[in-house]
Write a protein that holds these residues in place. Structure first.
Motif, PDB file in Angstrom:
ATOM      1  N   VAL A 325      38.826  54.678  41.313  1.00 41.45           N
ATOM      2  CA  VAL A 325      38.324  54.119  40.060  1.00 41.45           C
ATOM      3  C   VAL A 325      36.919  53.580  40.285  1.00 41.45           C
ATOM      4  N   SER A 326      36.131  53.608  39.211  1.00 40.91           N
ATOM      5  CA  SER A 326      34.804  53.034  39.293  1.00 40.91           C
ATOM      6  C   SER A 326      34.815  51.755  38.470  1.00 40.91           C
ATOM      7  N   ILE A 327      34.621  50.632  39.121  1.00 40.40           N
ATOM      8  CA  ILE A 327      34.734  49.351  38.434  1.00 40.40           C
ATOM      9  C   ILE A 327      33.391  48.630  38.470  1.00 40.40           C
ATOM     10  N   SER A 328      32.746  48.512  37.315  1.00 40.57           N
ATOM     11  CA  SER A 328      31.474  47.794  37.327  1.00 40.57           C
ATOM     12  C   SER A 328      31.492  46.605  36.375  1.00 40.57           C
ATOM     13  N   SER A 329      32.654  46.301  35.796  1.00 41.00           N
ATOM     14  CA  SER A 329      32.762  45.109  34.961  1.00 41.00           C
ATOM     15  C   SER A 329      34.228  44.696  34.901  1.00 41.00           C
ATOM     16  N   PRO A 330      34.486  43.450  34.509  1.00 43.57           N
ATOM     17  CA  PRO A 330      35.877  43.032  34.354  1.00 43.57           C
ATOM     18  C   PRO A 330      36.649  43.940  33.384  1.00 43.57           C
ATOM     19  N   ARG A 331      35.932  44.507  32.403  1.00 39.57           N
ATOM     20  CA  ARG A 331      36.616  45.413  31.468  1.00 39.57           C
ATOM     21  C   ARG A 331      37.135  46.650  32.187  1.00 39.57           C
ATOM     22  N   ASP A 332      36.295  47.196  33.078  1.00 44.72           N
ATOM     23  CA  ASP A 332      36.741  48.347  33.866  1.00 44.72           C
ATOM     24  C   ASP A 332      37.952  47.965  34.706  1.00 44.72           C
ATOM     25  N   ALA A 333      37.895  46.743  35.273  1.00 44.75           N
ATOM     26  CA  ALA A 333      38.984  46.292  36.140  1.00 44.75           C
ATOM     27  C   ALA A 333      40.286  46.219  35.354  1.00 44.75           C
ATOM     28  N   ARG A 334      40.213  45.658  34.155  1.00 47.58           N
ATOM     29  CA  ARG A 334      41.437  45.555  33.367  1.00 47.58           C
ATOM     30  C   ARG A 334      41.970  46.942  33.046  1.00 47.58           C
ATOM     31  N   ARG A 335      41.062  47.841  32.692  1.00 47.97           N
ATOM     32  CA  ARG A 335      41.472  49.203  32.373  1.00 47.97           C
ATOM     33  C   ARG A 335      42.192  49.832  33.565  1.00 47.97           C
ATOM     34  N   ALA A 336      41.703  49.505  34.764  1.00 49.03           N
ATOM     35  CA  ALA A 336      42.320  50.065  35.967  1.00 49.03           C
ATOM     36  C   ALA A 336      43.606  49.328  36.334  1.00 49.03           C
ATOM     37  N   GLY A 337      43.907  48.236  35.621  1.00 55.17           N
ATOM     38  CA  GLY A 337      45.131  47.494  35.885  1.00 55.17           C
ATOM     39  C   GLY A 337      44.965  46.365  36.877  1.00 55.17           C
ATOM     40  N   ILE A 338      43.743  45.819  36.935  1.00 51.40           N
ATOM     41  CA  ILE A 338      43.477  44.720  37.869  1.00 51.40           C
ATOM     42  C   ILE A 338      43.086  43.461  37.095  1.00 51.40           C
ATOM     43  N   GLY A 339      43.682  42.334  37.436  1.00 55.85           N
ATOM     44  CA  GLY A 339      43.330  41.067  36.803  1.00 55.85           C
ATOM     45  C   GLY A 339      42.865  40.070  37.850  1.00 55.85           C
ATOM     46  N   LEU A 340      42.092  39.063  37.407  1.00 51.36           N
ATOM     47  CA  LEU A 340      41.602  38.049  38.344  1.00 51.36           C
ATOM     48  C   LEU A 340      41.866  36.645  37.806  1.00 51.36           C
ATOM     49  N   VAL A 341      42.490  35.824  38.630  1.00 48.34           N
ATOM     50  CA  VAL A 341      42.621  34.409  38.309  1.00 48.34           C
ATOM     51  C   VAL A 341      41.527  33.691  39.095  1.00 48.34           C
ATOM     52  N   PRO A 342      40.450  33.261  38.422  1.00 45.54           N
ATOM     53  CA  PRO A 342      39.300  32.729  39.150  1.00 45.54           C
ATOM     54  C   PRO A 342      39.553  31.336  39.712  1.00 45.54           C
ATOM     55  N   ALA A 343      38.678  30.917  40.611  1.00 42.80           N
ATOM     56  CA  ALA A 343      38.879  29.651  41.305  1.00 42.80           C
ATOM     57  C   ALA A 343      38.697  28.463  40.373  1.00 42.80           C
ATOM     58  N   ASP A 344      37.645  28.496  39.574  1.00 41.71           N
ATOM     59  CA  ASP A 344      37.352  27.357  38.716  1.00 41.71           C
ATOM     60  C   ASP A 344      37.861  27.657  37.321  1.00 41.71           C
ATOM     61  N   ARG A 345      39.102  27.268  37.060  1.00 42.14           N
ATOM     62  CA  ARG A 345      39.718  27.728  35.817  1.00 42.14           C
ATOM     63  C   ARG A 345      39.038  27.155  34.583  1.00 42.14           C
ATOM     64  N   LYS A 346      38.457  25.955  34.696  1.00 44.71           N
ATOM     65  CA  LYS A 346      37.851  25.375  33.502  1.00 44.71           C
ATOM     66  C   LYS A 346      36.558  26.081  33.133  1.00 44.71           C
ATOM     67  N   VAL A 347      35.804  26.505  34.137  1.00 49.59           N
ATOM     68  CA  VAL A 347      34.531  27.158  33.872  1.00 49.59           C
ATOM     69  C   VAL A 347      34.698  28.657  33.677  1.00 49.59           C
ATOM     70  N   GLN A 348      35.583  29.264  34.486  1.00 52.25           N
ATOM     71  CA  GLN A 348      35.658  30.719  34.482  1.00 52.25           C
ATOM     72  C   GLN A 348      36.932  31.273  33.867  1.00 52.25           C
ATOM     73  N   GLY A 349      37.935  30.427  33.717  1.00 54.69           N
ATOM     74  CA  GLY A 349      39.226  30.979  33.345  1.00 54.69           C
ATOM     75  C   GLY A 349      39.628  30.765  31.901  1.00 54.69           C
ATOM     76  N   LEU A 350      39.260  29.617  31.340  1.00 53.99           N
ATOM     77  CA  LEU A 350      39.878  29.230  30.080  1.00 53.99           C
ATOM     78  C   LEU A 350      38.849  28.911  29.011  1.00 53.99           C
ATOM     79  N   VAL A 351      39.256  29.123  27.761  1.00 54.63           N
ATOM     80  CA  VAL A 351      38.472  28.594  26.660  1.00 54.63           C
ATOM     81  C   VAL A 351      39.175  27.303  26.257  1.00 54.63           C
ATOM     82  N   LEU A 352      38.627  26.171  26.697  1.00 56.28           N
ATOM     83  CA  LEU A 352      39.348  24.904  26.595  1.00 56.28           C
ATOM     84  C   LEU A 352      39.589  24.472  25.150  1.00 56.28           C
TER      85      LEU A 352
END
Lengths: 505, 332
Positions: A325-352
């Motif tokens: 697979v060619s992954i150049s964005s989180p959208r590509d990653a999701r399409r390929a079936g890959i998800g990421l739980v980032p380290a800083d959930r307040k800044v990178q993970g959630l819409v508070l």
């Protein structure tokens, strides 16, 4: 009782506090003796922060009293607390990164000769202050060149000037890699020697056993009890916090069950990125939990960020279920079936400011909307399923804003989002930073269960205990290179640390 | 030994909903009070003529504010709307003789879309700050309007075209019908579709939205295009109503639009706000304008009043999201 002979410095008696009619503190009392380190323990939502904010005058108690040196005091704003010698050290640090340690320390009080700053005197003064807390750094260094721990200690130095008597440290080590904690402890011991008392809040129990004299445990807004650390076992303390026995980690049986012969769901070959990491090869079987352990700055987090498409690798290939697979964005990653739980959930993970439901379904609209229009009931059903399944707890149902959830529950929401998006591979970056003990065990159990249903999990962590308790297989990283591979049975703290510190195994 | 202190904030469970309604209800009350006071001061205010004039005069601002609200909720900002309105008017009026009047309208709308597209590309692809991008665009587009019109007003008197701005549908001014339709479309978009949800998410936390695999840039780009299009539609209606297009038309309109939106409770930093608030904000602003005219307040003072109102609105926004607001709410 050695404390009996000491001065009782602070008493908080029968403190009550409610928000929105919900009682968050119910008759909580706390004693602090002069020159001791008191650990304040409890899961998120137990009431620790509220109690501390009442002490600092951020909140007003509904009932109860506060005494210092036996005298009733009124703390109605942070300024009152400061005048009484109460200081807060928060996780988030506020400093000017480009300026030197001296400038940060003495900001506003730089010694001057005429119109000019007397730099010699300034650096000398800074050096003396740092020495009080056993920190040997050059005060002319810019703040940004210090390690997180050193910055934290500089912050402490800044805070204790004046009449500090009580210092509250709220998760001071949350952002430290474990091996650097010792440096802070040395400073804390130096503080205590000067007669200053510390209230120490942490989720890392091993730290408590190293540094604290006594521990006060809260649960659900009530005082469970106060114990001398010398008289209590690790597991008893955990039990006091969560109210029942906790088992963390996988049993050996479930490791044996792993089907490691299955074709890999994720295969990474020859992945390199500039100076961050080079020639990373790894594979992940369905149902496997692989931990990548490295010390801070080893490049382990850059590896998963690259797999997720956040940065482009210089060379290397990624294949999912055997297909490149060619992954150049989180959208590509999701399409390929890959998800990421980032380290800083307040800044990178959630819409508070969005609610639990909206945050859970954020990456799976394709299934929940027809022609761009949300199917409200379908969305609710889907969100509800993960709330029940992962045991996400919140006060007001799935319309609660994420802001009002505890760290552990917030992290579960991020987890739920990727499960809702039906990923095959889940990448996790430091999944339990700032998550309390009970919820931590809970998250590990969930990961276990998800893996047993076929999810492949790649977990990056600087926390040895975490890697050891949840991974089936562990890879170590040192300076951007994989330096070792261990089955969990073969791994020990020593072998892992050795490999992650660049030693040969 | 138990000494009780009065809590900083009331503890009833009704506190949470009250905060949420504060904006809407508070604004509505403010508006009703305004109407009462002004009607006492001027006998014409509640007269039948003025009651038709008032909504018509705010319609142009309303059209733009509706879509600018969507953009601002998504973390964007468009200051070029007033200039776009003028350029589109000039373009429609000057091309009507060659393209035919409806061809000219289509041409005008395309111009609006292109300006929005350019704004959006500059912000999302090149990464220029939205304030600077659209401020630059404001100047460039206004300049273009003067170039095309050679600084002159261009009349466009066409019976059918004039119906847009001056006609009625079942007794209701067409202009009002158009605003209502645009409002309904925007409400549906913002509250029932994935696009609206995305705008709230992006404005709330664009980094997290990106990592949650949302097409952040594309969605923001669309919002800029819609903003340009709405400014173009406003330009068409304005030209129709006046029967003439002037290059200096709608000068300072962007200020009124932003003031109305902020007054309506949308946060400058994005992620928060709603269209009903904007509608009220537009009405309050328009009513104030209208009242000052009726009361013969000089146009110069009207400008000052607008400036003060904008600052008050931004101050209110700070109060909501800033330290003071947090303190008042007793949170964090």
């Amino acid at each position: 009782m050695s404390e009996a002979s000491q001065n009782l410095l602070l008493e908080m008696r029968n403190i009550d506090k409610s928000f929105y009619g919900l009682k968050v503190l119910d008759g909580v009392s706390l004693d602090l003796y002069a020159g001791e380190v008191l650990a304040l323990l409890g899961e998120n939502g137990a009431g620790k922060s509220t109690l501390i904010k009442i002490l600092n005058g951020d909140y007003q108690r509904d009932a109860g009293s506060i005494l210092i040196n036996g005298k009733l005091v009124q703390i109605s704003q942070p300024r009152d607390a400061e005048a009484l010698g109460i200081r807060m050290i928060y996780q988030e640090q506020h400093y000017a990164p480009e300026l030197s340690v001296t400038e940060n320390l003495l900001m506003g009080h730089l010694p001057s000769r005429g119109l000019l700053v007397d730099w010699n005197a300034a650096h000398q003064k800074a050096r003396e202050q740092l020495k009080l807390l056993k920190l040997n750094i050059d005060p002319t260094t810019p703040m940004m060149n210090l390690t997180v721990v050193e910055r934290q200690i500089v912050e402490v130095v800044k805070t204790i000037s004046g009449n500090a008597r009580i210092i509250v440290m709220d998760e001071p080590t949350a952002a430290f890699p474990p091996h650097e904690v010792a440096l802070l402890f040395e400073s804390i011991r130096a503080l205590v020697k000067q007669g200053i008392s510390i209230i120490y809040i942490s989720h890392r129990l091993d730290e408590i056993f190293q540094i604290a004299n006594r521990a006060t445990v809260l649960r659900d807004g009530k005082l469970v009890g106060t114990r001398r650390i010398a008289d209590i076992k690790h597991s008893d303390l955990v039990q006091m916090m969560v109210g029942h026995e906790v088992t963390t980690g996988t049993s050996e049986a479930s490791i044996a069950r792993k089907n490691v012969d299955a074709p890999p769901v994720l295969q990474v070959s020859g992945l390199s990125k500039g100076s961050l990491f080079s020639d990373v090869n790894l594979q992940l079987a369905p149902g496997e939990i692989v931990g990548i352990f490295g010390l801070l700055g080893a490049g382990h987090d850059a590896i998963i960020n690259t797999i997720f498409g956040e940065t482009r690798p210089d060379t290397g290939t990624i294949a999912v279920s055997g297909k490149p697979v060619s992954i150049s964005s989180p959208r590509d990653a999701r399409r390929a079936g890959i998800g990421l739980v980032p380290a800083d959930r307040k800044v990178q993970g959630l819409v508070l400011d969005m609610n639990v439901r909206e945050n859970i379904t954020l990456s799976n609209w394709r299934e929940l909307a027809r022609g761009g229009f949300f199917q409200r009931s379908t969305e609710r059903t889907h969100a509800k399923r993960w709330i029940d399944r992962l045991g996400i707890r919140m006060a007001g149902g799935m319309a609660t804003n994420l802001r009002f959830l505890s760290g552990g529950n917030q992290q579960k929401v991020v987890l739920a989002r990727w499960l809702e998006a039906k990923v095959k591979v889940l990448l996790l970056n430091e999944p339990t930073w700032g998550v309390d003990v009970g919820a931590r065990g809970d998250i590990y159990t969930q990961l276990e269960e998800l893996a047993s249903q076929g999810l492949a999990i790649l977990l990056v962590s600087s926390d040895l205990d975490e890697v050891l308790s949840v991974s089936h297989r562990i890879l170590t990283v040192y300076k951007g290179k994989l330096t070792g591979e261990f089955t969990r049975a073969a791994a020990s703290r020593e072998t892992l640390l050795n490999a992650a510190a660049g030693g040969t195994s | 030994m138990t000494e009780t202190t009065k809590p900083l904030v009331p503890q009833s469970s009704s506190r949470l909903p009250r905060i949420r309604l504060n904006n809407g209800i508070g604004l509505l009350v403010l508006y009703v009070l305004m109407v009462i006071v002004i009607s006492q001061l001027s006998p014409f205010f509640l007269g039948p003529r003025n009651l038709v004039n008032l909504p018509v005069s705010v319609a142009v601002i309303g059209m733009i504010a509706i879509f600018s609200t969507m953009l601002m909720i998504g973390g964007g900002l468009d200051l070029s709307v007033g200039a776009t309105t003028a350029l589109v008017g000039v373009a429609v009026a000057s091309s009507a003789p060659t393209l035919g009047v409806w061809g000219a309208v289509a041409f005008g709308l395309v111009i609006g879309v292109l300006i929005g597209l350019l704004n959006g590309l500059l912000v999302t692809r090149i990464g220029i700050n939205p304030l600077i991008t659209t401020l630059g665009m404001l100047s460039a587009v206004r300049g273009l309007a003067y170039v095309f019109s050679e600084g002159l007003s261009i009349p466009l008197l066409d019976e059918g075209f004039g119906q847009l701005g001056r006609g009625t549908i079942a007794g209701v001014p067409t202009l009002i019908v158009a605003v209502v339709i645009m409002f309904i479309i925007a409400v549906i978009l913002m509250h029932f579709t994935t696009y609206g949800r995305a705008m709230y998410a992006i404005g709330g936390n664009s980094r997290a939205s990106h990592l949650a695999a949302l097409p952040v840039k594309r969605y923001q780009l669309i919002a800029y295009v819609l903003s340009g299009l709405s400014a173009a539609i406003a330009g068409v209606f304005l030209t129709s109503r006046l029967g003439v297009a002037a290059p200096q038309a709608s000068t300072g309109l962007e200020l009124k639009v932003v003031a109305a939106i902020i007054l309506g409770g949308t946060s400058l930093t994005g992620g928060k706000g709603n269209l009903f608030g904007t509608l009220l904000g537009v009405l309050i602003l328009g009513t104030l304008d209208n009242a000052m005219t009726l009361l013969s307040v000089s146009a110069y003072y009207q400008q000052i009043a607008l400036g003060v109102l904008l600052l008050l609105a931004v101050g209110l926004d700070q109060l909501r999201v800033g330290n003071l607001g947090r303190l008042l709410r007793g949170k964090y």
